[in-house]
Design a protein around this motif. Structure first.
Motif, PDB file in Angstrom:
ATOM      1  N   CYS A  40      64.680  92.131  50.020  1.00  0.00           N
ATOM      2  CA  CYS A  40      65.533  91.969  48.848  1.00  0.00           C
ATOM      3  C   CYS A  40      67.010  91.857  49.215  1.00  0.00           C
ATOM      4  N   LYS A  41      67.500  92.730  50.057  1.00  0.00           N
ATOM      5  CA  LYS A  41      68.924  92.709  50.402  1.00  0.00           C
ATOM      6  C   LYS A  41      69.312  91.413  51.107  1.00  0.00           C
ATOM      7  N   SER A  42      68.410  90.880  51.918  1.00  0.00           N
ATOM      8  CA  SER A  42      68.689  89.603  52.590  1.00  0.00           C
ATOM      9  C   SER A  42      68.768  88.468  51.580  1.00  0.00           C
ATOM     10  N   ILE A  43      67.910  88.514  50.583  1.00  0.00           N
ATOM     11  CA  ILE A  43      67.931  87.479  49.549  1.00  0.00           C
ATOM     12  C   ILE A  43      69.237  87.549  48.764  1.00  0.00           C
ATOM     13  N   ILE A  44      69.632  88.752  48.393  1.00  0.00           N
ATOM     14  CA  ILE A  44      70.891  88.927  47.668  1.00  0.00           C
ATOM     15  C   ILE A  44      72.057  88.470  48.545  1.00  0.00           C
ATOM     16  N   THR A  45      72.009  88.779  49.834  1.00  0.00           N
ATOM     17  CA  THR A  45      73.051  88.328  50.754  1.00  0.00           C
ATOM     18  C   THR A  45      73.134  86.813  50.770  1.00  0.00           C
ATOM     19  N   ASN A  46      71.997  86.141  50.793  1.00  0.00           N
ATOM     20  CA  ASN A  46      71.987  84.679  50.769  1.00  0.00           C
ATOM     21  C   ASN A  46      72.596  84.143  49.481  1.00  0.00           C
ATOM     22  N   LEU A  47      72.303  84.790  48.364  1.00  0.00           N
ATOM     23  CA  LEU A  47      72.888  84.372  47.090  1.00  0.00           C
ATOM     24  C   LEU A  47      74.404  84.567  47.102  1.00  0.00           C
ATOM     25  N   VAL A  48      74.849  85.681  47.674  1.00  0.00           N
ATOM     26  CA  VAL A  48      76.289  85.951  47.766  1.00  0.00           C
ATOM     27  C   VAL A  48      76.965  84.896  48.645  1.00  0.00           C
ATOM     28  N   LYS A  49      76.366  84.570  49.770  1.00  0.00           N
ATOM     29  CA  LYS A  49      76.945  83.561  50.664  1.00  0.00           C
ATOM     30  C   LYS A  49      77.061  82.205  49.978  1.00  0.00           C
ATOM     31  N   ALA A  50      76.028  81.831  49.237  1.00  0.00           N
ATOM     32  CA  ALA A  50      76.063  80.554  48.527  1.00  0.00           C
ATOM     33  C   ALA A  50      77.150  80.575  47.448  1.00  0.00           C
ATOM     34  N   GLN A  51      77.309  81.702  46.797  1.00  0.00           N
ATOM     35  CA  GLN A  51      78.343  81.815  45.773  1.00  0.00           C
ATOM     36  C   GLN A  51      79.728  81.780  46.395  1.00  0.00           C
ATOM     37  N   SER A 139      87.900  87.520  28.484  1.00  0.00           N
ATOM     38  CA  SER A 139      86.740  87.700  27.609  1.00  0.00           C
ATOM     39  C   SER A 139      85.431  87.664  28.396  1.00  0.00           C
ATOM     40  N   TYR A 140      85.475  87.151  29.632  1.00  0.00           N
ATOM     41  CA  TYR A 140      84.283  87.116  30.489  1.00  0.00           C
ATOM     42  C   TYR A 140      84.055  88.435  31.229  1.00  0.00           C
ATOM     43  N   GLU A 141      85.062  89.300  31.242  1.00  0.00           N
ATOM     44  CA  GLU A 141      84.981  90.512  32.057  1.00  0.00           C
ATOM     45  C   GLU A 141      83.766  91.389  31.752  1.00  0.00           C
ATOM     46  N   PRO A 142      83.447  91.683  30.474  1.00  0.00           N
ATOM     47  CA  PRO A 142      82.254  92.506  30.220  1.00  0.00           C
ATOM     48  C   PRO A 142      80.962  91.855  30.735  1.00  0.00           C
ATOM     49  N   LEU A 143      80.855  90.543  30.574  1.00  0.00           N
ATOM     50  CA  LEU A 143      79.680  89.833  31.083  1.00  0.00           C
ATOM     51  C   LEU A 143      79.616  89.914  32.600  1.00  0.00           C
ATOM     52  N   MET A 144      80.734  89.691  33.268  1.00  0.00           N
ATOM     53  CA  MET A 144      80.777  89.732  34.731  1.00  0.00           C
ATOM     54  C   MET A 144      80.456  91.128  35.262  1.00  0.00           C
ATOM     55  N   LYS A 145      81.005  92.152  34.636  1.00  0.00           N
ATOM     56  CA  LYS A 145      80.726  93.525  35.077  1.00  0.00           C
ATOM     57  C   LYS A 145      79.249  93.865  34.874  1.00  0.00           C
ATOM     58  N   CYS A 146      78.700  93.422  33.746  1.00  0.00           N
ATOM     59  CA  CYS A 146      77.284  93.665  33.484  1.00  0.00           C
ATOM     60  C   CYS A 146      76.415  92.947  34.521  1.00  0.00           C
ATOM     61  N   ALA A 147      76.763  91.701  34.821  1.00  0.00           N
ATOM     62  CA  ALA A 147      75.999  90.935  35.816  1.00  0.00           C
ATOM     63  C   ALA A 147      76.072  91.592  37.181  1.00  0.00           C
ATOM     64  N   GLN A 148      77.259  92.106  37.546  1.00  0.00           N
ATOM     65  CA  GLN A 148      77.409  92.788  38.824  1.00  0.00           C
ATOM     66  C   GLN A 148      76.511  94.026  38.870  1.00  0.00           C
ATOM     67  N   SER A 149      76.543  94.798  37.810  1.00  0.00           N
ATOM     68  CA  SER A 149      75.731  95.997  37.747  1.00  0.00           C
ATOM     69  C   SER A 149      74.248  95.659  37.831  1.00  0.00           C
ATOM     70  N   ALA A 150      73.836  94.635  37.093  1.00  0.00           N
ATOM     71  CA  ALA A 150      72.431  94.219  37.106  1.00  0.00           C
ATOM     72  C   ALA A 150      72.022  93.758  38.498  1.00  0.00           C
ATOM     73  N   LEU A 151      72.869  92.983  39.156  1.00  0.00           N
ATOM     74  CA  LEU A 151      72.543  92.494  40.494  1.00  0.00           C
ATOM     75  C   LEU A 151      72.503  93.628  41.506  1.00  0.00           C
ATOM     76  N   ASN A 152      73.424  94.574  41.366  1.00  0.00           N
ATOM     77  CA  ASN A 152      73.440  95.715  42.280  1.00  0.00           C
ATOM     78  C   ASN A 152      72.154  96.529  42.180  1.00  0.00           C
ATOM     79  N   ASN A 153      71.504  96.498  41.034  1.00  0.00           N
ATOM     80  CA  ASN A 153      70.289  97.280  40.820  1.00  0.00           C
ATOM     81  C   ASN A 153      69.003  96.533  41.165  1.00  0.00           C
ATOM     82  N   VAL A 154      69.096  95.269  41.503  1.00  0.00           N
ATOM     83  CA  VAL A 154      67.898  94.470  41.802  1.00  0.00           C
ATOM     84  C   VAL A 154      67.099  95.070  42.957  1.00  0.00           C
ATOM     85  N   CYS A 155      67.762  95.530  43.975  1.00  0.00           N
ATOM     86  CA  CYS A 155      67.073  95.997  45.181  1.00  0.00           C
ATOM     87  C   CYS A 155      66.807  97.496  45.194  1.00  0.00           C
ATOM     88  N   LEU A 156      67.072  98.186  44.108  1.00  0.00           N
ATOM     89  CA  LEU A 156      66.827  99.630  44.071  1.00  0.00           C
ATOM     90  C   LEU A 156      65.365  99.929  43.884  1.00  0.00           C
TER      91      LEU A 156
END
Length: 156
Positions: A40-51, A139-156
């Motif tokens: 999972c962490k490697s996949i997330i790392t790949n997504l981060v690199k692409a972003q 106005s995007y900040e709440p969405l971005m923070k939520c997305a960050q939190s959701a992504l951080n929890n993917v590999c838990l």
């Protein structure tokens, strides 16, 4: 370790730490491009690199008069990168159907349920986005923070 290297690259570009993983779901790496069985962490790392590639493109395209303006408009850089990935449309809006299609096409099968659950919890923020009256993309900040939190929890 790889996530720390990506964080370091983002810090060099001037991306605040809180935005490190924001917009990662908008990365252009397809599920087919990722190795099957990669953890999972490697996949997330790949997504981060692409972003990161998209963030660099946006930073070079957007003209900032100084470091302060660049810092103030960092959310706009993230929005730009999400537009490049067609996660947000040209008008700055997204919807559940487009998001689900993106997740289906870009996220490996073993992570789709977790990513979908986390991302759908963020859709409550979509109605608050004001793309035309928001020069700093605040106005995007709440969405971005939520997305960050959701992504951080993917590999838990």
């Amino acid at each position: 370790m790889r996530l720390l290297r990506v964080k370091k690259n983002l810090d060099i570009l001037g991306v605040p730490s809180i935005l490190i993983l924001l917009g990662c779901l908008a990365a252009g790496t397809s599920a087919e491009d990722m190795e099957v069985g990669v953890d999972c962490k490697s996949i997330i790392t790949n997504l981060v690199k692409a972003q990161l590639v998209k963030i660099k493109e946006c930073l070079s395209e957007m003209e900032f008069s100084n470091g302060k303006e660049k810092s103030e408009k960092m959310l706009c850089v993230m929005v730009c990168s999400m537009k490049k990935a067609r996660f947000i449309d040209a008008e700055g809006k997204t919807d559940a159907i487009a998001s689900m299609s993106y997740i289906e096409n870009e996220v490996p099968a073993e992570l789709r349920d977790r990513v979908t659950e986390g991302f759908l919890s963020c859709h409550q923020h979509l109605g608050k986005i004001q793309p035309t009256d928001d020069p700093f993309c605040k106005s995007y900040e709440p969405l971005m923070k939520c997305a960050q939190s959701a992504l951080n929890n993917v590999c838990l």
